[in-house]
Design a protein around this motif. Sequence first.
Motif, short mmCIF file in Angstrom:
data_model
loop_
_atom_site.label_atom_id
_atom_site.label_comp_id
_atom_site.label_asym_id
_atom_site.label_seq_id
_atom_site.Cartn_x
_atom_site.Cartn_y
_atom_site.Cartn_z
N ASP A 52 -2.05 -8.30 -6.46
CA ASP A 52 -1.25 -9.27 -5.69
C ASP A 52 -0.31 -8.50 -4.78
O ASP A 52 0.69 -7.95 -5.22
N HIS A 53 -0.62 -8.48 -3.48
CA HIS A 53 0.18 -7.71 -2.53
C HIS A 53 1.55 -8.31 -2.27
O HIS A 53 2.37 -7.70 -1.59
N ARG A 54 1.79 -9.49 -2.80
CA ARG A 54 3.12 -10.10 -2.64
C ARG A 54 4.02 -9.83 -3.85
O ARG A 54 5.20 -10.21 -3.84
N SER A 55 3.47 -9.19 -4.88
CA SER A 55 4.22 -9.07 -6.13
C SER A 55 5.48 -8.22 -6.00
O SER A 55 6.50 -8.54 -6.62
N ILE A 56 5.45 -7.16 -5.20
CA ILE A 56 6.65 -6.32 -5.06
C ILE A 56 7.74 -7.08 -4.30
O ILE A 56 8.93 -6.93 -4.57
N PHE A 57 7.34 -7.94 -3.35
CA PHE A 57 8.31 -8.77 -2.63
C PHE A 57 8.96 -9.75 -3.61
O PHE A 57 10.17 -9.95 -3.58
N ALA A 58 8.12 -10.37 -4.46
CA ALA A 58 8.64 -11.32 -5.43
C ALA A 58 9.56 -10.62 -6.43
O ALA A 58 10.63 -11.14 -6.78
N ALA A 59 9.16 -9.43 -6.89
CA ALA A 59 9.98 -8.69 -7.85
C ALA A 59 11.34 -8.33 -7.25
O ALA A 59 12.38 -8.45 -7.92
N ALA A 60 11.35 -7.90 -5.99
CA ALA A 60 12.61 -7.55 -5.33
C ALA A 60 13.49 -8.78 -5.16
O ALA A 60 14.72 -8.70 -5.30
N ALA A 61 12.88 -9.93 -4.87
CA ALA A 61 13.66 -11.17 -4.73
C ALA A 61 14.24 -11.60 -6.06
O ALA A 61 15.41 -12.00 -6.15
N ASP A 116 0.83 -1.21 0.00
CA ASP A 116 0.00 0.00 0.00
C ASP A 116 0.87 1.27 0.00
O ASP A 116 0.55 2.25 -0.67
N ALA A 117 1.98 1.23 0.75
CA ALA A 117 2.86 2.40 0.80
C ALA A 117 3.52 2.64 -0.55
O ALA A 117 3.64 3.78 -1.01
N ILE A 118 3.94 1.56 -1.22
CA ILE A 118 4.60 1.70 -2.52
C ILE A 118 3.58 2.13 -3.58
O ILE A 118 3.87 2.98 -4.43
N VAL A 119 2.37 1.58 -3.51
CA VAL A 119 1.32 1.97 -4.44
C VAL A 119 1.01 3.46 -4.30
O VAL A 119 0.84 4.18 -5.29
N ALA A 120 0.95 3.94 -3.06
CA ALA A 120 0.67 5.36 -2.83
C ALA A 120 1.73 6.24 -3.50
O ALA A 120 1.42 7.28 -4.08
N ASP A 121 2.99 5.82 -3.43
CA ASP A 121 4.06 6.57 -4.09
C ASP A 121 3.89 6.54 -5.61
O ASP A 121 3.99 7.56 -6.29
N LEU A 122 3.63 5.35 -6.15
CA LEU A 122 3.49 5.22 -7.59
C LEU A 122 2.31 6.03 -8.12
O LEU A 122 2.37 6.60 -9.22
N GLU A 123 1.24 6.10 -7.34
CA GLU A 123 0.07 6.88 -7.77
C GLU A 123 0.36 8.37 -7.79
O GLU A 123 -0.34 9.14 -8.46
N ARG A 124 1.40 8.79 -7.07
CA ARG A 124 1.86 10.18 -7.13
C ARG A 124 2.91 10.37 -8.22
O ARG A 124 3.47 11.46 -8.38
N GLY A 125 3.19 9.29 -8.97
CA GLY A 125 4.19 9.38 -10.02
C GLY A 125 5.61 9.26 -9.55
O GLY A 125 6.54 9.60 -10.27
N VAL A 126 5.80 8.77 -8.31
CA VAL A 126 7.14 8.64 -7.73
C VAL A 126 7.51 7.17 -7.64
O VAL A 126 6.76 6.37 -7.10
#
Length: 299
Positions: free
Chosen positions: A273-282, A17-27
């Motif tokens: 998928d709330h696990r997708s950013i974890f998987a991408a980082a791995a 949710d924190a990362i999505v909030a950043d992306l929605e601001r274009g960051v």
Amino acid sequence: MARPVTETRPLYTRVTDAIVADLERGVRPWTKPWASGAGGPVGRPLRHSGEPYRGINVLLLWAEAFERGYAAPTWMTFRQALALGGHVRKGEHGATVVYANRIVREDPDAPAGDDGLRSIPFLKAYTVFNVGQIDSLPAVYAPAPALAVSAERRIAAVEAFVASTGAAVRHGGDRAYYAPGPDYVQMPKLAAFPELEDYYATLLHELTHWTGHASRLDREFGAPRTGDNRYAREELVAELGAAFLCADLGVSLRPREDHASYLAGWLKVMKADHRSIFAAAAHAQRACDLLSGVATAEP
């Protein structure tokens, strides 16, 4: 007196949710440290032992350092600070990092002939503090000015790194891409980039794609069309891989305008998928490990 609100969202959801909030601001959170005005490239966050953090923890601590203005790269737990003779200042709030592992349990529903054991992944959160929040630590933990390294030396190091991967890199045209069939990286000529380091950041992005070939890490979610979720997942891995490699190699990473078109795809993937950013980082960490010639380990 109002009672404190207890956070009940699962850890995966809170982070996403924190990362999505950043992306929605274009960051893009992984480029925050380079856009923070600190100047120069930023390295990985470090444990109290000096060991670099890996995977999703790099993103978590970069974001925390940017938001709170921490200049020092080192983080430690409350108990680690005490063991070193330090103490976290009253009122300081720590940052969340995670530990991934597996537990093995008996599976009563295992088919005949199976060993009857099941490996279950789990994620545990714990809190760390930046050394800037801690008093009375040994002098070795005091923030030190970054040593100036000439651009020539840093670029020479990146060139040597790229050569060591054995990847075929071709030059020409006006697009940067990885061609999986013939298995090569295509790059525009150096003069096509606004800054020298933009060329190398782009090359590291494409080399992360190169690691996904079937003969290497065999990432299976790549797809040839832009609207496909698998395509967005692969681009996210390459984006994070480039960020990690830039940090490791001392290359300044700037947001790329052409990646703005990927934001909608990344948001769609993360919200589904709330696990997708974890998987991408791995996956990105494993790509860095392969490119660096080191054994793959869990972040």
